[in-house]
Enzyme design. Structure first.
Site, PDB file in Angstrom:
ATOM      1  N   ASN A  13       0.843  -1.221   0.000  1.00 26.73           N
ATOM      2  CA  ASN A  13       0.000   0.000   0.000  1.00 26.73           C
ATOM      3  C   ASN A  13       0.863   1.250   0.000  1.00 26.73           C
ATOM      4  OD1 ASN A  13      -2.338  -1.514   0.187  1.00 26.73           O
ATOM      5  ND2 ASN A  13      -2.491  -1.352   2.424  1.00 26.73           N
ATOM      6  N   VAL A  14       1.834   1.313   0.917  1.00 28.48           N
ATOM      7  CA  VAL A  14       2.657   2.520   1.058  1.00 28.48           C
ATOM      8  C   VAL A  14       3.614   2.659  -0.115  1.00 28.48           C
ATOM      9  CG1 VAL A  14       4.407   3.658   2.481  1.00 28.48           C
ATOM     10  CG2 VAL A  14       2.433   2.573   3.570  1.00 28.48           C
ATOM     11  N   CYS A 130       2.336   6.953  11.314  1.00 30.43           N
ATOM     12  CA  CYS A 130       1.301   7.739  10.626  1.00 30.43           C
ATOM     13  C   CYS A 130       0.506   8.604  11.607  1.00 30.43           C
ATOM     14  CB  CYS A 130       0.372   6.837   9.839  1.00 30.43           C
ATOM     15  SG  CYS A 130      -0.085   5.339  10.676  1.00 30.43           S
ATOM     16  N   GLN A 157      -8.142   5.036  13.882  1.00 30.33           N
ATOM     17  CA  GLN A 157      -7.226   4.679  12.814  1.00 30.33           C
ATOM     18  C   GLN A 157      -7.830   3.667  11.855  1.00 30.33           C
ATOM     19  OE1 GLN A 157      -3.649   5.156  16.005  1.00 30.33           O
ATOM     20  NE2 GLN A 157      -3.023   4.174  14.122  1.00 30.33           N
ATOM     21  N   HIS A 243      -6.876   8.402   8.849  1.00 33.74           N
ATOM     22  CA  HIS A 243      -6.855   8.378  10.321  1.00 33.74           C
ATOM     23  C   HIS A 243      -7.448   9.689  10.846  1.00 33.74           C
ATOM     24  CE1 HIS A 243      -4.600   4.774  10.243  1.00 33.74           C
ATOM     25  NE2 HIS A 243      -3.413   5.178  10.687  1.00 33.74           N
ATOM     26  N   ASN A 316      -3.689   8.398   5.898  1.00 32.36           N
ATOM     27  CA  ASN A 316      -2.572   7.757   6.609  1.00 32.36           C
ATOM     28  C   ASN A 316      -1.556   7.117   5.665  1.00 32.36           C
ATOM     29  OD1 ASN A 316      -5.061   5.966   6.482  1.00 32.36           O
ATOM     30  ND2 ASN A 316      -3.494   4.422   6.800  1.00 32.36           N
TER      31      ASN A 316
END
Ligand code: 2RA
Length: 340
Positions: A13-14, A130, A157, A243, A316
């Site tokens: 994802n990141v 995050c 979150q 978040h 986030n």
């Protein structure tokens, strides 16, 4: 003239967001290599209008590359960051491994950009957690005006903070509530996350707090000011991305809510959406894909002297991870790392 850049963990994802944001912000790239673990080898990822085939992180030679953005988790970072750093490539690491190392800068560019200058000690710069990143963007301009004594923060979150499996679990559990016979048992989390909230992120510590809550304390002290007292309750909520945080601040001196709102409106990286009417505030679904840290519900806390409440929301995967990492690379380039 640009930089030779590596993104390690490019299929997560990141990692994917790192590639998207490098392209969106037109970071000066001469060459970009996407690295993945063996199980994701060959997976294609997008970098702007280009498609990159991921290469093997194992055995990769970082020599000649300027910057490596790491989104591979602490275990893999422990193995590969020292290799990359020793081969002359500056590592900007999203894991928690180096955040608390006194020889590694922990940086949120809107808050402590000058800290990147200390990268030369280990050739590594750490990205904060995050939930910390979005919060300190809001705290810093207020702290500069009226010195913060104490912060009480409750977080809400999203599941994307736990990775792809958690996103799938929320989706399938939610579906299972409506489709008889398709119930999905908790597996990523200890309890059901669909239509529920879980007051537990990361591991429990001896004092009854969780490591996620400890991170917010330790990282705020390292990034903003070690004199700030902070207590956190970190909660997982059934939201896919974004978040949210309820932040209560006690200052050394009185800070009027209108002045606080004006300060935040002028602060870097912040978008204030704050009207005392239906819908006059930000919610997580509205922050997704944006770079900003959004602030709403700014109001005095009259139960203590010099108190203020606010609501803070951010993507986030972006400000909480990928965007902050790219901003660190930009700051590094502007301050001390010459191109080519
Ligand atoms: C979470 N902050 O939200 C942690 C790691 N991304 O799960």
């Amino acid at each position: 003239m640009g930089y030779k850049v590596v993104v390690a963990g490019a299929t997560g994802n990141v990692g994917r967001e790192m590639l998207n944001i490098l392209a969106e912000r037109q970071f000066p790239v001469d060459e970009l290599v996407a690295l993945a673990s063996r199980r994701s080898l060959g997976t294609e990822v997008s970098f702007g209008d280009k498609t990159l085939k991921t290469k093997d992180l194992e055995g990769f030679d970082f020599t000649g590359y300027d910057i490596a953005l790491f989104a591979i988790g602490s275990d893999a970072t422990k193995k590969y960051a020292p290799i990359a750093a020793s081969q002359g490539c500056v590592v900007i690491d999203n894991s928690s491994l180096y955040r608390y190392d006194p020889d590694v800068p922990l940086v949120v560019p809107e808050v402590n950009p000058e800290a990147v200058d200390g990268y030369t000690k280990k050739n590594i710069i750490a990205n904060p957690n995050c939930s910390t990143a979005q919060m300190v963007v809001a705290l810093k301009p207020l702290h500069d005006r009226a010195r913060i004594k104490r912060v009480v923060v409750s977080t809400y979150q999203s599941v994307s903070g736990s990775g792809k499996a958690a996103i799938d679990e929320l989706w399938n559990q939610t579906k299972g509530m409506y489709v008889p016979g398709q119930e999905v048992e908790p597996s990523v989390y200890p309890k059901q996350i669909a239509f529920n909230v879980i007051p537990h992120i990361d591991v429990f510590l001896d004092d009854g707090s969780t490591k996620e809550e400890w991170k917010m304390v330790a990282e705020t002290k390292k990034i903003v000011d070690k004199s700030i007292k902070l207590t956190a309750t970190c909660v997982r909520v059934p939201v896919f991305v974004g978040h949210a945080e309820s932040i209560n601040i006690e200052f050394e001196e009185f800070l009027d809510e209108d002045e606080a709102r004006d300060i935040l409106r002028e602060a870097p990286g912040i978008m204030v959406i704050d009207k005392r009417e239906d819908g006059g505030y930000i919610t997580p679904v509205e922050c997704v894909g944006d770079f900003a840290t959004f602030i709403s519900r700014i109001r005095q806390d009259s139960t203590i002297e010099n108190g203020l409440n606010l609501w803070c929301v951010s993507d986030n995967l972006r400000k909480g991870a990928a965007l902050n990492a790219v901003q660190i690379a930009e700051t590094l380039g502007n301050r001390c790392l010459k191109k080519g």
